[in-house]
Scaffold this motif. Structure first.
Motif, short mmCIF file in Angstrom:
data_model
loop_
_atom_site.label_atom_id
_atom_site.label_comp_id
_atom_site.label_asym_id
_atom_site.label_seq_id
_atom_site.Cartn_x
_atom_site.Cartn_y
_atom_site.Cartn_z
N ILE A 201 45.94 39.53 42.76
CA ILE A 201 45.37 40.76 42.23
C ILE A 201 43.86 40.58 42.10
O ILE A 201 43.37 39.44 42.05
CB ILE A 201 45.98 41.12 40.85
N GLU B 285 39.43 39.56 37.18
CA GLU B 285 38.62 40.11 36.11
C GLU B 285 38.04 38.95 35.31
O GLU B 285 38.64 37.87 35.26
CB GLU B 285 39.43 41.05 35.23
N GLU C 63 49.29 42.63 29.97
CA GLU C 63 48.66 43.18 31.17
C GLU C 63 49.68 43.45 32.27
O GLU C 63 49.34 43.44 33.46
CB GLU C 63 47.57 42.23 31.67
N ASP D 182 51.09 46.17 33.18
CA ASP D 182 50.80 47.35 33.99
C ASP D 182 49.75 47.03 35.06
O ASP D 182 49.83 47.52 36.20
CB ASP D 182 50.30 48.49 33.11
N ARG D 183 48.77 46.20 34.70
CA ARG D 183 47.77 45.78 35.68
C ARG D 183 48.43 44.95 36.78
O ARG D 183 48.13 45.14 37.98
CB ARG D 183 46.69 44.96 34.98
N LYS E 242 50.49 47.24 39.07
CA LYS E 242 49.60 47.99 39.97
C LYS E 242 49.09 47.09 41.09
O LYS E 242 49.08 47.46 42.27
CB LYS E 242 48.43 48.56 39.18
N GLY E 243 48.67 45.88 40.72
CA GLY E 243 48.19 44.94 41.72
C GLY E 243 49.29 44.54 42.69
O GLY E 243 49.04 44.37 43.89
#
Length: 305
Positions: free
Chosen positions: A93, A96, A163, A165-166, A169-170
């Protein structure tokens, strides 16, 4: 680390002028005679199949090896995969800043966990694991439909907290997505005639043991040593390879804690997670391993050739 190690190994092999890499080719047929192996090789780029002859065939194409199925008798290949009832997805992903410098683990009830590990400034490695049998996940893996696999996992991890949901999505956008029902390979014999199995294809221990890469590299070294010694008699070389390596495989292949490690590390309830963290905090403080000097890696004496 996997891409880095692959680069080292590929670079070393590519330095030999007699080594040839063929991308996009698969083995579709295997026949044996007393003196050679006849292999049907399919080239996906031009959709052609050619027949070539070799002295030996080494199959090392992973847990769900198709080449293994062409080599082994039916009775062997149908029973060699042993699921440990754990499902795992691996993918990258976008990174960050807060992903670094440490890996992060999040656990939730239902034996679900999400894990991130910093890789590069641009990418973070992500993992989703589900540590109990799930028919929908099993069917998704068997289908080999990547979109179905991603959608099924998303339904299990979406909105779970932290995280997730992140990560979901990734995962949906990832091009290097890999999903597997974690399994082991257990065979009565690692060779058949002039064909031999190596690494996960022969004795996959599963990621739960942390021994997969070790066994693959060690196995390649031992097999090479036997072929150097008895290259004109591959059947004998294969027998000695298995004779020397199988005792070591039998020691390191078992999943720790009697096979219950995935269940103990991934509790099913919130109460179980609280107990686990309480116990782990005490273990970290007491450091009991200091009092058990016998808890060491299992050694293997490498042959010299």
């Amino acid at each position: 680390m996997r891409p880095a190690l692959a680069g080292v190994l590929l670079g070393a092999a590519d330095s030999f002028p007699n080594v040839q890499f063929r991308n996009g080719c698969t083995v579709q047929g295997v026949q044996q005679t007393a003196s050679e192996v006849i292999v049907d090789i399919h080239n996906k780029a031009n959709d052609t199949t050619s027949q070539e002859r070799f002295d030996i065939l080494v199959a090392s194409d992973g847990l769900r090896s198709l080449t293994r199925d062409l080599i082994l008798p039916i009775s062997e290949k149908e029973s060699c995969l042993k699921s440990v009832k754990v499902f795992a997805a691996f993918f990258s992903i976008p990174a960050e800043p807060h992903d670094r410098p440490y890996a992060n683990l999040y656990q939730a009830p239902g034996r679900r966990s999400a894990f991130t590990k910093p890789w590069t400034e641009q990418e973070t490695s992500a993992y989703l694991t589900y540590c109990k049998y799930n028919q929908s996940l099993h069917d998704a893996r068997e289908s080999r439909d990547v979109n179905l696999q991603k959608t099924t996992l998303a339904g299990i991890f979406q909105g779970l907290g932290w995280e997730t949901d992140r990560l979901v999505k990734g995962m949906m956008e990832a091009q290097n997505f890999y999903f597997e029902e974690i399994s082991q390979v257990k065979l009565n014999k690692w060779s058949h005639g002039r064909c031999v199995l190596l690494g996960d294809t022969a004795y996959c221990p599963s990621p739960l043991t942390g021994q997969g890469t070790n066994l693959a590299i060690l196995g390649a070294y031992v097999l090479a040593s036997k072929l150097v010694k008895d290259g004109n008699n591959p059947r004998k070389a294969f027998e000695e390879y298995e004779r020397d390596l199988r005792p070591y495989v039998n020691k390191v292949q078992p999943i720790p804690l009697g096979g219950y490690l995935p269940l103990l590390v991934n509790p099913d309830t919130s109460w179980g997670l609280w107990i686990q963290r309480f116990i782990l905090s005490w273990i970290s403080w007491l450091q009991p391993w200091k009092y058990f000097p016998g808890l060491k890696n299992v050694p293997y004496n490498l042959p010299v050739f």
